[in-house]
Motif scaffolding. Structure first.
Motif, PDB file in Angstrom:
ATOM      1  N   VAL A 142       0.831  -1.206   0.000  1.00  0.00           N
ATOM      2  CA  VAL A 142       0.000   0.000   0.000  1.00  0.00           C
ATOM      3  C   VAL A 142       0.862   1.251   0.000  1.00  0.00           C
ATOM      4  N   LEU A 143       1.861   1.290   0.867  1.00  0.00           N
ATOM      5  CA  LEU A 143       2.705   2.475   0.943  1.00  0.00           C
ATOM      6  C   LEU A 143       3.570   2.629  -0.306  1.00  0.00           C
ATOM      7  N   GLY A 144       3.868   1.517  -0.960  1.00  0.00           N
ATOM      8  CA  GLY A 144       4.598   1.609  -2.219  1.00  0.00           C
ATOM      9  C   GLY A 144       3.835   2.396  -3.263  1.00  0.00           C
ATOM     10  N   ARG A 145       2.515   2.357  -3.161  1.00  0.00           N
ATOM     11  CA  ARG A 145       1.680   3.126  -4.090  1.00  0.00           C
ATOM     12  C   ARG A 145       1.438   4.543  -3.604  1.00  0.00           C
ATOM     13  N   VAL A 146       1.203   4.691  -2.286  1.00  0.00           N
ATOM     14  CA  VAL A 146       0.717   5.982  -1.806  1.00  0.00           C
ATOM     15  C   VAL A 146       1.830   6.965  -1.447  1.00  0.00           C
ATOM     16  N   LEU A 147       2.969   6.500  -0.942  1.00  0.00           N
ATOM     17  CA  LEU A 147       4.009   7.431  -0.512  1.00  0.00           C
ATOM     18  C   LEU A 147       4.536   8.305  -1.658  1.00  0.00           C
ATOM     19  N   PRO A 148       4.862   7.730  -2.820  1.00  0.00           N
ATOM     20  CA  PRO A 148       5.309   8.600  -3.919  1.00  0.00           C
ATOM     21  C   PRO A 148       4.251   9.627  -4.313  1.00  0.00           C
ATOM     22  N   ARG A 149       2.993   9.243  -4.286  1.00  0.00           N
ATOM     23  CA  ARG A 149       1.920  10.178  -4.643  1.00  0.00           C
ATOM     24  C   ARG A 149       1.799  11.280  -3.596  1.00  0.00           C
ATOM     25  N   LEU A 150       1.958  10.923  -2.327  1.00  0.00           N
ATOM     26  CA  LEU A 150       1.913  11.935  -1.268  1.00  0.00           C
ATOM     27  C   LEU A 150       3.083  12.906  -1.393  1.00  0.00           C
ATOM     28  N   ALA A 165      -1.949  17.597   2.622  1.00  0.00           N
ATOM     29  CA  ALA A 165      -1.029  16.636   2.007  1.00  0.00           C
ATOM     30  C   ALA A 165       0.187  16.387   2.905  1.00  0.00           C
ATOM     31  N   HIS A 166       0.716  17.455   3.497  1.00  0.00           N
ATOM     32  CA  HIS A 166       1.835  17.287   4.427  1.00  0.00           C
ATOM     33  C   HIS A 166       1.410  16.490   5.658  1.00  0.00           C
ATOM     34  N   LEU A 167       0.201  16.741   6.156  1.00  0.00           N
ATOM     35  CA  LEU A 167      -0.279  16.011   7.325  1.00  0.00           C
ATOM     36  C   LEU A 167      -0.416  14.526   7.010  1.00  0.00           C
ATOM     37  N   LEU A 168      -1.000  14.209   5.868  1.00  0.00           N
ATOM     38  CA  LEU A 168      -1.155  12.809   5.476  1.00  0.00           C
ATOM     39  C   LEU A 168       0.203  12.147   5.253  1.00  0.00           C
ATOM     40  N   LEU A 169       1.147  12.890   4.703  1.00  0.00           N
ATOM     41  CA  LEU A 169       2.489  12.348   4.509  1.00  0.00           C
ATOM     42  C   LEU A 169       3.126  12.020   5.855  1.00  0.00           C
ATOM     43  N   SER A 170       2.953  12.908   6.825  1.00  0.00           N
ATOM     44  CA  SER A 170       3.480  12.652   8.164  1.00  0.00           C
ATOM     45  C   SER A 170       2.868  11.392   8.761  1.00  0.00           C
ATOM     46  N   GLN A 171       1.566  11.235   8.604  1.00  0.00           N
ATOM     47  CA  GLN A 171       0.887  10.063   9.153  1.00  0.00           C
ATOM     48  C   GLN A 171       1.347   8.782   8.469  1.00  0.00           C
ATOM     49  N   ALA A 172       1.568   8.846   7.163  1.00  0.00           N
ATOM     50  CA  ALA A 172       2.043   7.662   6.437  1.00  0.00           C
ATOM     51  C   ALA A 172       3.433   7.259   6.904  1.00  0.00           C
TER      52      ALA A 172
END
Length: 412
Positions: A142-150, A165-172
Motif C-alpha cells: 500500500v505504501l509503495g503506491r501511496v508514498l510517492p503520490r503523497l 497533504a503534508h499532514l497525510l504524509l506525516s501520518q504515512a
C-alpha cells in the motif's frame, strides 16, 4: 537464584571482568547496561536469570555462557539454516532510500494529474489499519503506491490542499516507522520517523510533530541508543507538561504525553533503572486517569489499558515475572488492535519463560501468533523467548514448540 547464588555469580562476573581488564562502566557500555546495573550484579543485588541477558553478559566478558554460569542449560544442536526469506518491508525500505520525488524537481511544468486528497486520505487510513493488524507485507504494498503520490502532492497540489497533504504524509511515515520498529528494522524506522516530523511541521500541526518524536524515540530504543531515546522523549514531555499546566489540554495532547512517559519507562527498564521505570509508569497512569478512557489519538492506542500492558512489559524487563503475570490477569485488551493484544500475549509468554513455565509460555506465544503471525516471526523478544524455551526443554521440546521455533527462525 538464592542470595548466596547471586553473590557467588556476582563474584564470578567481577573476576572475569578484571581478568579482561575492564572497568564496570566499560563492561556496561559493551552490553548496553548501566554501570550501576553491573555493580548490582557483582554485589549479588541484581539477579540474572534470563538466558538472553546471561548470553549478553557472557558476550561482553568474552566467555561462553557455561563458563560464566556452569549450571546454565546446554544449547541443543540447531537444525540446518534455511534460506533467508525476504523481509516483509523490503519494498518499503527502498521507498525511503534517496530523495522521494526527484522527477518533480526537474519538471518544467506541473503534472497534468494531481493526486486526489480524498483518495490519499483513504489510503493512509488503510495503511494504519494494516499496521495495527501487523500485516506488514500488505502495508509495504500500500505504501509503495501511496508514498510517492503523497510526496508529489506536497510539492504539486493546489496551495489549499498542501497543508493536508503534508499532514497525510506525516501520518504515512509514522505508520511506516511503527512497522519498521516492530520488524526490527530500527535504522529504517529512524529515517521514516524523521521524515514524519518534518512533514508534520510543514503541515502546521504541532501535535503531529510530537507524535513523530514518539516514533523516533521508539526507533532509538530498538537501536539500543537509550541516551538518544531518553533525550528525545524527555524533551518532548517537558514541553507538553509545561503547556498542559497553563490550561486545559486536549485529549490528543494527553495521549501523546502519556505515550512518551511509557517510552521513558521502557528506556529506564532497559537501563536497569528500576525506580525510574516505575515512576514513569506511575506518571503514565496519572495521564491515563485524566484521559479517562482508551483512545487511539495519532494511532498511539493510549489509555488505561495500554498503560497496564506497558507495565507488564516493564516488569519483565526488570526481571519481575511474578508481578508481570499478576498485572496481566487484570487486563482486558479485547478492544485494542490485534498487534497490541499480540504484544501483551508475547510479554506474558516472556514472563512464563522467566518462571520456567514452558507450557504456559508456549500457549501465550501460539495465541499471539494467531493474532499477528508476522509480529511473532520477526519480533526480537519473541524469537529470543522461543529460543530460550527450546534450550530449556531440550530433547523434551514438544512438536508445537519446535514448529513455532521453525516458523520464527528462532534457532538460526
Amino acid at each position: 537464584m538464592t542470595p548466596d547464588e547471586r553473590r557467588a555469580f556476582g563474584a564470578r562476573v567481577a573476576q572475569l571482568r578484571r581478568q579482561r581488564g575492564l572497568k564496570q562502566d566499560q563492561l556496561a557500555a559493551a552490553i548496553n547496561r548501566t554501570a550501576s546495573w553491573v555493580s548490582q550484579v557483582e554485589r549479588g543485588v541484581q539477579p540474572v536469570v534470563r538466558l538472553d541477558v546471561l548470553q549478553l553478559l557472557a558476550d561482553g566478558l568474552g566467555v561462553s555462557v557455561q563458563v560464566l554460569r556452569p549450571d546454565a542449560p546446554q544449547p541443543t544442536t540447531p537444525p540446518p539454516p534455511t534460506e533467508e526469506e525476504p523481509n516483509d518491508l523490503d519494498e518499503a525500505r527502498l521507498l525511503i532510500s534517496g530523495h522521494p520525488a526527484l522527477d518533480v524537481l526537474l519538471a518544467e511544468h506541473q503534472p497534468a494529474e494531481t493526486p486526489s486528497i480524498a483518495e490519499l486520505r483513504t489510503a493512509v487510513d488503510e495503511a494504519w489499519s494494516l499496521t495495527h493488524a501487523a500485516r506488514f507485507a500488505e502495508l509495504s504494498s500500500v505504501l509503495g503506491r501511496v508514498l510517492p503520490r503523497l510526496e508529489r502532492a506536497t510539492r504539486t497540489a493546489p496551495t489549499k490542499d498542501r497543508t493536508e497533504a503534508h499532514l497525510l504524509l506525516s501520518q504515512a511515515y509514522q505508520a511506516l516507522a511503527a512497522a519498521f520498529v516492530r520488524q526490527d528494522e530500527a535504522d529504517a524506522a529512524w529515517v521514516a520517523a524523521d521524515r514524519s516530523i518534518r512533514a508534520a511541521e510543514q503541515s502546521g500541526k504541532p501535535l503531529n510533530v510530537f507524535a513523530g518524536i514518539y516514533r523516533l524515540a521508539q526507533a532509538f530504543v530498538r537501536l539500543k541508543h537509550l541516551d538518544q531515546a531518553e533525550h528525545a522523549a524527555s524533551s518532548a514531555v517537558a514541553v507538553l507538561a509545561q503547556h498542559s499546566a497553563t490550561g486545559n489540554p486536549q485529549p490528543e495532547e494527553l495521549s501523546i504525553q502519556g505515550s512518551l512517559h511509557l517510552v521513558l519507562a521502557l528506556v529506564a527498564a532497559r537501563s536497569g533503572q528500576r525506580e525510574q521505570a516505575r515512576q514513569q509508569i506511575g506518571k503514565a497512569r496519572e495521564v491515563a486517569g485524566r484521559l479517562g478512557a482508551d483512545r487511539n489519538d495519532f494511532n498511539l492506542e493510549f489509555g488505561p489499558t495500554n498503560v497496564e500492558i506497558q507495565a507488564v512489559s516493564t516488569a519483565i524487563d526488570l526481571g519481575d515475572a511474578g508481578e508481570a503475570l499478576d498485572l496481566g490477569k487484570q487486563i482486558n485488551a479485547e478492544q485494542l488492535s490485534p498487534e497490541r493484544r499480540s504484544r501483551l500475549l508475547m510479554d506474558l509468554g516472556r514472563a512464563h519463560a522467566q518462571r520456567r513455565h514452558i507450557g504456559e509460555a508456549l500457549e501465550c506465544l501460539l495465541r499471539a501468533e494467531e493474532l499477528a503471525p508476522e509480529t511473532v516471526r520477526t519480533h526480537i523478544s519473541a524469537r529470543s523467548t522461543i529460543r530460550e524455551l527450546v534450550l530449556v526443554a531440550g530433547r523434551s521440546a514438544s512438536p508445537d514448540l519446535l514448529g513455532l521455533a521453525e516458523r520464527a527462525n528462532a534457532l538460526e
